[in-house]
Structures are given as C-alpha cells and as structure tokens.
Design a protein around this motif. Structure first.
Motif, mmCIF file in Angstrom:
data_model
loop_
_atom_site.group_PDB
_atom_site.id
_atom_site.type_symbol
_atom_site.label_atom_id
_atom_site.label_comp_id
_atom_site.label_asym_id
_atom_site.label_seq_id
_atom_site.Cartn_x
_atom_site.Cartn_y
_atom_site.Cartn_z
ATOM 1 N N GLY A 15 37.758 43.241 24.786
ATOM 2 C CA GLY A 15 39.049 43.514 24.152
ATOM 3 C C GLY A 15 40.234 43.379 25.078
ATOM 4 O O GLY A 15 41.379 43.572 24.657
ATOM 5 N N CYS A 16 40.003 43.042 26.361
ATOM 6 C CA CYS A 16 41.103 42.909 27.330
ATOM 7 C C CYS A 16 41.604 41.469 27.350
ATOM 8 O O CYS A 16 40.817 40.521 27.300
ATOM 9 C CB CYS A 16 40.627 43.320 28.720
ATOM 10 N N PHE A 17 42.911 41.312 27.414
ATOM 11 C CA PHE A 17 43.548 40.005 27.532
ATOM 12 C C PHE A 17 44.274 39.952 28.873
ATOM 13 O O PHE A 17 45.045 40.864 29.201
ATOM 14 C CB PHE A 17 44.543 39.774 26.392
ATOM 15 N N GLN A 18 44.048 38.884 29.614
ATOM 16 C CA GLN A 18 44.667 38.733 30.930
ATOM 17 C C GLN A 18 45.711 37.616 30.892
ATOM 18 O O GLN A 18 45.490 36.565 30.286
ATOM 19 C CB GLN A 18 43.619 38.404 31.989
ATOM 20 N N PHE A 19 46.824 37.865 31.566
ATOM 21 C CA PHE A 19 47.906 36.882 31.628
ATOM 22 C C PHE A 19 48.403 36.748 33.059
ATOM 23 O O PHE A 19 48.558 37.748 33.766
ATOM 24 C CB PHE A 19 49.094 37.305 30.749
ATOM 25 N N MET A 20 48.650 35.514 33.474
ATOM 26 C CA MET A 20 49.418 35.288 34.691
ATOM 27 C C MET A 20 50.892 35.362 34.323
ATOM 28 O O MET A 20 51.307 34.803 33.307
ATOM 29 C CB MET A 20 49.103 33.916 35.282
ATOM 30 N N SER A 21 51.673 36.073 35.115
ATOM 31 C CA SER A 21 53.096 36.227 34.803
ATOM 32 C C SER A 21 53.946 35.544 35.866
ATOM 33 O O SER A 21 53.702 35.696 37.066
ATOM 34 C CB SER A 21 53.470 37.713 34.711
ATOM 35 N N ILE A 22 54.904 34.766 35.413
ATOM 36 C CA ILE A 22 55.915 34.193 36.304
ATOM 37 C C ILE A 22 57.237 34.802 35.875
ATOM 38 O O ILE A 22 57.874 34.354 34.923
ATOM 39 C CB ILE A 22 55.931 32.661 36.215
ATOM 40 N N ILE A 23 57.584 35.884 36.560
ATOM 41 C CA ILE A 23 58.733 36.696 36.173
ATOM 42 C C ILE A 23 59.915 36.496 37.109
ATOM 43 O O ILE A 23 61.068 36.446 36.689
ATOM 44 C CB ILE A 23 58.325 38.184 36.125
ATOM 45 N N VAL A 55 46.351 43.407 29.118
ATOM 46 C CA VAL A 55 46.541 44.149 27.873
ATOM 47 C C VAL A 55 45.207 44.750 27.456
ATOM 48 O O VAL A 55 44.188 44.062 27.402
ATOM 49 C CB VAL A 55 47.093 43.236 26.763
ATOM 50 N N ASN A 56 45.223 46.049 27.176
ATOM 51 C CA ASN A 56 44.025 46.798 26.743
ATOM 52 C C ASN A 56 42.915 46.772 27.794
ATOM 53 O O ASN A 56 41.735 46.664 27.486
ATOM 54 C CB ASN A 56 43.511 46.274 25.396
ATOM 55 N N PHE A 57 43.318 46.890 29.054
ATOM 56 C CA PHE A 57 42.370 47.038 30.162
ATOM 57 C C PHE A 57 41.955 48.504 30.237
ATOM 58 O O PHE A 57 42.794 49.397 30.148
ATOM 59 C CB PHE A 57 43.051 46.616 31.460
ATOM 60 N N ASN A 58 40.664 48.772 30.416
ATOM 61 C CA ASN A 58 40.230 50.175 30.422
ATOM 62 C C ASN A 58 39.202 50.494 31.505
ATOM 63 O O ASN A 58 38.450 51.456 31.394
ATOM 64 C CB ASN A 58 39.684 50.580 29.046
ATOM 65 N N MET A 59 39.174 49.693 32.562
ATOM 66 C CA MET A 59 38.219 49.930 33.643
ATOM 67 C C MET A 59 38.826 50.809 34.730
ATOM 68 O O MET A 59 40.043 50.840 34.914
ATOM 69 C CB MET A 59 37.798 48.607 34.279
ATOM 70 N N VAL A 60 37.982 51.532 35.447
ATOM 71 C CA VAL A 60 38.405 52.240 36.650
ATOM 72 C C VAL A 60 38.109 51.323 37.830
ATOM 73 O O VAL A 60 36.948 51.011 38.114
ATOM 74 C CB VAL A 60 37.665 53.580 36.803
ATOM 75 N N TYR A 61 39.153 50.865 38.493
ATOM 76 C CA TYR A 61 38.986 49.899 39.575
ATOM 77 C C TYR A 61 39.909 50.275 40.722
ATOM 78 O O TYR A 61 41.133 50.335 40.557
ATOM 79 C CB TYR A 61 39.306 48.489 39.078
ATOM 80 N N ASP A 62 39.331 50.528 41.893
ATOM 81 C CA ASP A 62 40.096 50.874 43.094
ATOM 82 C C ASP A 62 40.446 49.587 43.830
ATOM 83 O O ASP A 62 39.615 49.010 44.530
ATOM 84 C CB ASP A 62 39.287 51.808 43.993
ATOM 85 N N ILE A 63 41.662 49.153 43.659
ATOM 86 C CA ILE A 63 42.074 47.895 44.275
ATOM 87 C C ILE A 63 42.414 48.074 45.745
ATOM 88 O O ILE A 63 42.497 47.103 46.501
ATOM 89 C CB ILE A 63 43.263 47.292 43.493
ATOM 90 N N GLY A 64 42.592 49.338 46.165
ATOM 91 C CA GLY A 64 42.877 49.583 47.579
ATOM 92 C C GLY A 64 41.748 49.142 48.476
ATOM 93 O O GLY A 64 41.970 48.588 49.560
#
Length: 257
Positions: A78-86, A229-238
């Motif tokens: 159910g998660c949608f991933q997008f690259m953003s160029i902001i 969008v609608n990401f629900n994982m626990v992820y330690d990016i540190g």
C-alpha cells in the motif's frame, strides 16, 4: 481549512475548491483525454481551472517509483514512493556547495497531510520565519517511527484516489552534516538575478543532533529527496543509510522503456 494553503489558487474560496475537487475523476481516466477541451467537457469549468492552476503553477516535480526501482528495504504493501525535485537550480547549487564541505546524510521528516501542499511548492521552511506558524526549527528524525508520529493518518478527501481512504506522508530528506551545536556562518556563491553573475552570500544556522532527532535552522542545508505515501515501517535510517538510490536517469530510462 488551515494556514498551509500557501500559495492558494486565485479566485477560489474553500467551498469552490471542495466542489471542484469533487468533480475530478480518477487520473487514469484523465490521462486518456486528448486535449484541454476534452478535459473541460469531462470535469466542468471550475475543476478544469483548478487542475490547470495546480499543474501549471507548480515548478516541483514528483516521479512515481515503479517497484522495480524503489528504495531498497523501504517498501510495504500500500506504500507509494516518489522521487521529488523540489529545489530550484539555485537552491540545489547552494546545497551542493555546503555538501562538498561537510558531507550529507539522509533523515526522515514527517508532517500532517495538509502541510505537504506548501512543502512541495516551497520546500521545508522555518515556520515563524516564513509564514508566521509552526516552530522556529526544521525537525527531522533518524527513526521513521518518530516522524510517522508527526505525519498522522488522515482521511483522504479525494474519493477517486489510488491511495485509498486514508493518507499519511513521510519524506526522506538529505541534510548537510553541519558541526553539531555550532552556529555556522557560510559564504556561498549565488547568481545575481539582474546581472546573471556569481556573487557571494552569507547564510547561517545551526544543526542540533539530539541522538534521535536532528533540528535545523539553516533552510539551505536540507532538501526533500523522496516522498513516501502510506509508509508504515519502523526503519532506523541513522544506522542504515539507504543504498543504491535511484537517480532521475533511472526513472526516465524506466519510463521510456
């Protein structure tokens, strides 16, 4: 119904926005229309002009990441991933100048859904400095669990949305590793809009690394790179910095086959 409709579509009050949005069909249907006249006929005057303003007034770009090129280890059902160029080319250039000196890392940023209209169009901003709301720092976190707590799960008011009936948004932000706790003053090169020549500019701010949370007062030192969008994982990016990030060339190669 918040302070975060910045910028707002001209000549549209809240009631007119809601009525127009209710007439917008699924975008898979819109994509089949051949021209503006067909779109006008399909959605009506107000929805047509609202869509036109949304698309043409927004210089930022979001590119959907197909599952084959998604971020490793950051995909759930159910998660949608997008690259953003902001960021603008000028903002990106300043960020790269800082990055060459200090290096960079990725962290999470979570905000309620009503704030993302402004974030996508303006970048991450210090609230009181720019818009008169929010905090006087930009907050990021090493654990997605912390940032998800700030995102909240909201009802999705767009009934035709592929995202489903609920909605939450979290982002991966690239930040410059400024020295912890030190108020930094940096001289950077920017282009003068009148002459086109490079001139120097002094920017300043501080990064505070509080183990789990990193805050910034230098807006130029952080850029939203990916939106989930609608990401629900626990992820330690540190301790698990993302590897093999897709590039814009990867996205374009995949889209063109």
């Amino acid at each position: 119904e918040t302070q975060f409709l910045t910028p707002a579509p001209p000549d549209f009050d809240l009631k007119r926005i809601k009525q127009a949005a209710s007439r917008i069909p699924p975008f898979k249907n819109i994509a089949l229309l051949e021209n503006d006249q067909q779109l006008f006929n399909a959605v009506g005057k107000d929805a047509f002009y609202l869509l036109r303003w949304i698309i043409l007034s927004n210089r930022s770009q979001l590119f959907y990441l197909h599952p084959k090129i998604q971020l490793n280890n950051l995909s759930n059902e159910g998660c949608f991933q997008f690259m953003s160029i902001i960021s603008s080319p000028e903002q990106e250039d300043v960020f790269q100048q800082l990055k060459r000196k200090y290096g960079s890392i990725f962290v999470w940023h979570g905000s309620p859904t009503e704030r993302w209209h402004s974030i996508i169009r303006n970048g991450l901003k210090i609230g009181r400095k720019n818009f008169g709301f929010g905090c006087n720092e930009i907050y990021t976190a090493k654990s997605s669990n912390i940032s998800l707590g700030f995102s909240h799960v909201n009802m999705n008011p767009f009934k035709q949305s592929v995202f489903g009936s609920s909605l939450s948004v979290i982002s991966l932000v690239e930040v410059v590793k400024l020295p912890n706790g030190r108020n930094i003053q940096e001289q950077v090169y920017v282009r003068d809009p009148k002459t086109g020549k490079k001139v120097t500019k002094i920017i300043g701010g501080v990064l505070n690394d509080n183990c789990d949370v990193i805050t910034f007062t230098m807006e130029e030192a952080c850029i939203v790179r990916f939106i989930l969008v609608n990401f629900n994982m626990v992820y330690d990016i540190g301790s698990n910095q993302p590897q093999h990030l897709p590039s814009i060339n990867d996205v374009l190669r995949f889209q063109t086959g």
